[in-house]
Design a protein around this motif. Sequence first.
Motif, mmCIF file in Angstrom:
data_model
loop_
_atom_site.group_PDB
_atom_site.id
_atom_site.type_symbol
_atom_site.label_atom_id
_atom_site.label_comp_id
_atom_site.label_asym_id
_atom_site.label_seq_id
_atom_site.Cartn_x
_atom_site.Cartn_y
_atom_site.Cartn_z
ATOM 1 N N ASP A 97 0.865 -1.178 0.000
ATOM 2 C CA ASP A 97 0.000 0.000 0.000
ATOM 3 C C ASP A 97 0.902 1.228 0.000
ATOM 4 O OD1 ASP A 97 -1.543 2.202 0.690
ATOM 5 O OD2 ASP A 97 -2.799 1.111 2.096
ATOM 6 N N PRO A 98 0.954 1.971 -1.133
ATOM 7 C CA PRO A 98 1.908 3.090 -1.210
ATOM 8 C C PRO A 98 1.645 4.193 -0.190
ATOM 9 C CG PRO A 98 0.454 3.084 -3.124
ATOM 10 C CD PRO A 98 0.179 1.826 -2.365
ATOM 11 N N ILE A 99 0.468 4.185 0.443
ATOM 12 C CA ILE A 99 0.199 5.198 1.473
ATOM 13 C C ILE A 99 0.660 4.672 2.829
ATOM 14 C CG2 ILE A 99 -1.569 6.624 2.571
ATOM 15 C CD1 ILE A 99 -3.235 6.107 -0.075
ATOM 16 N N ALA A 100 0.134 3.509 3.218
ATOM 17 C CA ALA A 100 0.486 2.944 4.530
ATOM 18 C C ALA A 100 1.945 2.483 4.574
ATOM 19 C CB ALA A 100 -0.444 1.775 4.845
ATOM 20 N N ASP A 101 2.473 2.024 3.422
ATOM 21 C CA ASP A 101 3.841 1.487 3.391
ATOM 22 C C ASP A 101 4.820 2.457 2.723
ATOM 23 O OD1 ASP A 101 2.816 -0.925 4.452
ATOM 24 O OD2 ASP A 101 2.306 -1.642 2.459
ATOM 25 N N LEU A 102 4.589 3.756 2.898
ATOM 26 C CA LEU A 102 5.417 4.763 2.211
ATOM 27 C C LEU A 102 6.900 4.592 2.526
ATOM 28 C CD1 LEU A 102 5.879 7.299 0.536
ATOM 29 C CD2 LEU A 102 5.270 8.676 2.513
ATOM 30 N N LYS A 103 7.231 4.340 3.788
ATOM 31 C CA LYS A 103 8.651 4.215 4.170
ATOM 32 C C LYS A 103 9.294 3.058 3.415
ATOM 33 C CE LYS A 103 11.772 5.019 7.868
ATOM 34 N NZ LYS A 103 12.825 5.372 6.950
ATOM 35 N N MET A 104 8.571 1.935 3.328
ATOM 36 C CA MET A 104 9.088 0.777 2.596
ATOM 37 C C MET A 104 9.280 1.103 1.117
ATOM 38 S SD MET A 104 7.349 -2.990 2.145
ATOM 39 C CE MET A 104 7.395 -3.534 3.835
ATOM 40 N N LEU A 105 8.353 1.852 0.549
ATOM 41 C CA LEU A 105 8.428 2.258 -0.862
ATOM 42 C C LEU A 105 9.666 3.121 -1.111
ATOM 43 C CD1 LEU A 105 7.088 2.441 -3.671
ATOM 44 C CD2 LEU A 105 5.694 4.301 -2.803
ATOM 45 N N GLN A 106 9.935 4.050 -0.187
ATOM 46 C CA GLN A 106 11.108 4.924 -0.321
ATOM 47 C C GLN A 106 12.403 4.123 -0.209
ATOM 48 O OE1 GLN A 106 9.819 7.571 2.835
ATOM 49 N NE2 GLN A 106 9.441 9.219 1.399
ATOM 50 N N VAL A 107 12.428 3.178 0.733
ATOM 51 C CA VAL A 107 13.609 2.321 0.915
ATOM 52 C C VAL A 107 13.838 1.485 -0.346
ATOM 53 C CG1 VAL A 107 14.475 0.301 2.190
ATOM 54 C CG2 VAL A 107 13.497 2.232 3.437
ATOM 55 N N ALA A 108 12.745 0.934 -0.905
ATOM 56 C CA ALA A 108 12.846 0.103 -2.116
ATOM 57 C C ALA A 108 13.402 0.909 -3.289
ATOM 58 C CB ALA A 108 11.480 -0.478 -2.469
ATOM 59 N N ARG A 109 12.986 2.161 -3.396
ATOM 60 C CA ARG A 109 13.501 3.009 -4.486
ATOM 61 C C ARG A 109 15.003 3.217 -4.331
ATOM 62 N NH1 ARG A 109 11.644 8.426 -7.475
ATOM 63 N NH2 ARG A 109 13.685 9.047 -8.177
ATOM 64 N N SER A 110 15.422 3.541 -3.122
ATOM 65 C CA SER A 110 16.841 3.777 -2.848
ATOM 66 C C SER A 110 17.656 2.514 -3.122
ATOM 67 C CB SER A 110 16.983 4.221 -1.385
ATOM 68 O OG SER A 110 18.322 4.300 -1.040
ATOM 69 N N ASP A 111 17.125 1.351 -2.705
ATOM 70 C CA ASP A 111 17.822 0.074 -2.925
ATOM 71 C C ASP A 111 17.934 -0.238 -4.416
ATOM 72 O OD1 ASP A 111 18.103 -0.306 -0.193
ATOM 73 O OD2 ASP A 111 16.300 -1.544 -0.012
ATOM 74 N N ALA A 112 16.866 0.052 -5.175
ATOM 75 C CA ALA A 112 16.880 -0.202 -6.624
ATOM 76 C C ALA A 112 17.925 0.679 -7.310
ATOM 77 C CB ALA A 112 15.496 0.055 -7.210
ATOM 78 N N GLU A 113 17.965 1.953 -6.932
ATOM 79 C CA GLU A 113 18.970 2.877 -7.496
ATOM 80 C C GLU A 113 20.378 2.381 -7.208
ATOM 81 O OE1 GLU A 113 18.185 7.453 -7.634
ATOM 82 O OE2 GLU A 113 17.206 6.694 -5.827
ATOM 83 N N ASN A 114 20.618 1.994 -5.937
ATOM 84 C CA ASN A 114 21.959 1.552 -5.536
ATOM 85 C C ASN A 114 22.381 0.292 -6.265
ATOM 86 O OD1 ASN A 114 22.207 3.702 -3.783
ATOM 87 N ND2 ASN A 114 21.465 2.566 -2.006
ATOM 88 N N LEU A 115 21.435 -0.645 -6.465
ATOM 89 C CA LEU A 115 21.779 -1.883 -7.169
ATOM 90 C C LEU A 115 22.219 -1.587 -8.602
ATOM 91 C CD1 LEU A 115 21.818 -5.047 -7.030
ATOM 92 C CD2 LEU A 115 19.586 -4.966 -8.130
ATOM 93 N N LEU A 116 21.462 -0.702 -9.289
ATOM 94 C CA LEU A 116 21.787 -0.388 -10.685
ATOM 95 C C LEU A 116 23.121 0.341 -10.821
ATOM 96 C CD1 LEU A 116 18.253 0.673 -12.009
ATOM 97 C CD2 LEU A 116 19.467 -1.440 -12.496
ATOM 98 N N LYS A 117 23.548 1.001 -9.737
ATOM 99 C CA LYS A 117 24.847 1.701 -9.762
ATOM 100 C C LYS A 117 26.012 0.760 -9.458
ATOM 101 C CE LYS A 117 23.001 6.165 -8.191
ATOM 102 N NZ LYS A 117 22.793 6.976 -6.981
ATOM 103 N N THR A 118 25.704 -0.448 -8.939
ATOM 104 C CA THR A 118 26.760 -1.394 -8.559
ATOM 105 C C THR A 118 27.374 -2.020 -9.810
ATOM 106 O OG1 THR A 118 25.465 -1.926 -6.599
ATOM 107 C CG2 THR A 118 27.285 -3.412 -7.124
ATOM 108 N N PRO A 119 28.714 -1.904 -9.997
ATOM 109 C CA PRO A 119 29.348 -2.485 -11.197
ATOM 110 C C PRO A 119 29.123 -3.997 -11.271
ATOM 111 C CG PRO A 119 30.892 -1.086 -9.955
ATOM 112 C CD PRO A 119 29.682 -1.263 -9.095
ATOM 113 N N ASP A 120 28.755 -4.467 -12.464
ATOM 114 C CA ASP A 120 28.610 -5.903 -12.763
ATOM 115 C C ASP A 120 27.610 -6.638 -11.871
ATOM 116 O OD1 ASP A 120 30.481 -5.698 -14.800
ATOM 117 O OD2 ASP A 120 32.161 -6.063 -13.446
#
Length: 676
Positions: free
Chosen positions: A629-652
């Motif tokens: 639930d993007p409203i009730a689980d906003l913190k989790m959504l923000q963490v997931a975005r940050s984790d996705a960005e960091n993974l894509l920046k990781t070489p190989d």
Amino acid sequence: MKSLQDPVAKLTGVGAKTADALATLEINTIGDLLTYFPSRYDDFAPTNLEQAADKQKVTVHGTIISEPLLTRFGYHRNRLAFRLTAGHGVVNVVYFNQPYLKKQAVLNADVTVLGTWNRGRQEIMGAKLVSANNEQSMGAIYPVNKHVRQATLRKLIKQAFNKYSDVIATLLPIHLRQQYQLLDRKTMIHDMHFPKDGAAAKAARRTAAYEEFFLFQLRLQAIRLAHRQEDGNRILYNNSELRDFIKTIPFELTHAQKRVVNEICRDLRSPYQMNRLLQGDVGSGKTIVAAIAIYATIIAGYQAALMAPTEILANQHATKLAKIFAGTHVHVGLLTGSMTAKEHRLFLEKVASGEINLIIGTHALIQDPVHFANLGLAIIDEQHRFGVQQRQLLREKGKSPDVLAMTATPIPRTLAITSYGEMDVSVIDEMPQGRLPVKTTWLKSDQSEQALMFLKNQLAQGAQAYVVSPLIEQSEKLDVQNATDLYERYAQYFEPQYKVGLLHGRMDADEKGQAMRSFADGKIDVLVATTVIEVGVDNPNATVMLIYDADRFGLAQLHQLRGRVGRGDKQSYCLLVADPKTEEGVARMKTMVATTDGFVVAQKDLELRGSGDILGKKQSGVPDFKVGDPIADLKMLQVARSDAENLLKTPDWDKKDENQPLVLYLQRHELSTHFD
């Protein structure tokens, strides 16, 4: 080779008819079936009846000790009754209008009864009957329709899990699972459908919600990364020339405006295509920020285009920007539907030659005959009013032009990171100095005479006013004010002392334009209108916004309407006349009175209506998450975005064996080119 992409028809008992029925729930593959998660659970943990309150929902395990008796009375009405051992005692159990339970309710059978406890009669009004050999303490309940029954779905999910559990690959990287103590995917799917208790169901839901958010954000961030890798135009404007232009602006930019200008200018100079959303509340000064970006683009030798949703707004932008750019290199051209064939042809020639370097218009800008000489910047105003396809067509008009989308509909962070996750977001979160907040009052309809007296007093002080109605003409179905009736009433009440005008969506473009100009020029004192004025009317002398049947409008719309006043240096007022019949309607009125902050209003709107309704799912791309639930689980959504960005920046990262299931998932979602 078994695969979660196999069609559901691979399961025993699924023929064409059942497959079609499952398709109505958007279940087409084994993977769809296994991730069709329950909306809730029945708790089979037994209740201590000695401690249970009257009318409490209870669950009892026991043995049927009397021959179940089915009594029929009336048309399709019946009663099934039996006695059941419950702990150290015996209770009566009664089911109404569920005759099919007679097959399960047999003498000496061990069963679980779910129902409502009648303490005085020592009786359970049964709701469900489950065989006691069910090993789960939690029973999954699925969202179904008339084509698919709960029992069918449960049976097929069980079969699918038994047959395909060995090919369920875990998608989440191991470091994230360890960091957040998440389950592997096979366990998560098992415990979503067949949890042994409430704790197992909760842990499974937590993993499922994070996985859903993470995969969604990974797709968005991959798109964003691809945009950044595309060749764009390096708009290398002369910095000192741009600074000289900014000095000509007759007011000091706010800190927020300066920050946003720097973000946009950095994008213009970069070698990749800008894809930025500029968010700012009504009256926060987005137009001047856009003007600075336009000027930078044009002095670097490129053209700029601005697409607005209505002719009224396009006209207003053209008038405003022509004043701002008077005496500069910027040559403003307005493309409208009311041009003659000859005017249209000459206009297009000047655009194609580059003589007109700022082109303003509605969706006519994206139609085939318009060819730009060198489009460098495309600006989309009130972008949520255009479909995805229309926005893409404007992008394709030049050679990878930078794109700046603007919106005065404040979007809470919750929605910005879901629906606009692939865009860079700039926010003007500060109002210009000296701007007085609009004072908002809520009146009941029997107080509307007070509103008229207040309005008369404001008009006597030289101000102008808007009066808004939700309808154009009288409706038999809805007992609400309508613009035509209101116009006649107001004309009778105020004229000849004050001039009253009418504006609604059924008028043609010329009539609308005439009404708007007369109001802007002060020839009309009171403009009675429908929501056609929601976007794009700018009259600093208007200080009163009076809205009838305000409870019929959404919060975002009310806030947009209120933003039509308070644009000058005088104190402005918004009067809401409403008799809301629902709690939600009352909450909307209270929110409008309590705050003028558009982001607070938008967050409240999101809580009241849910994410899909704020921008309209088709255009905004707001996903309909299955678990999260993007409203009730906003913190989790923000963490997931940050984790996705960091993974894509990781070489190989995509070369590691453990991440191959995730790479395959992204390839299936047409993002393979980003990971080759």
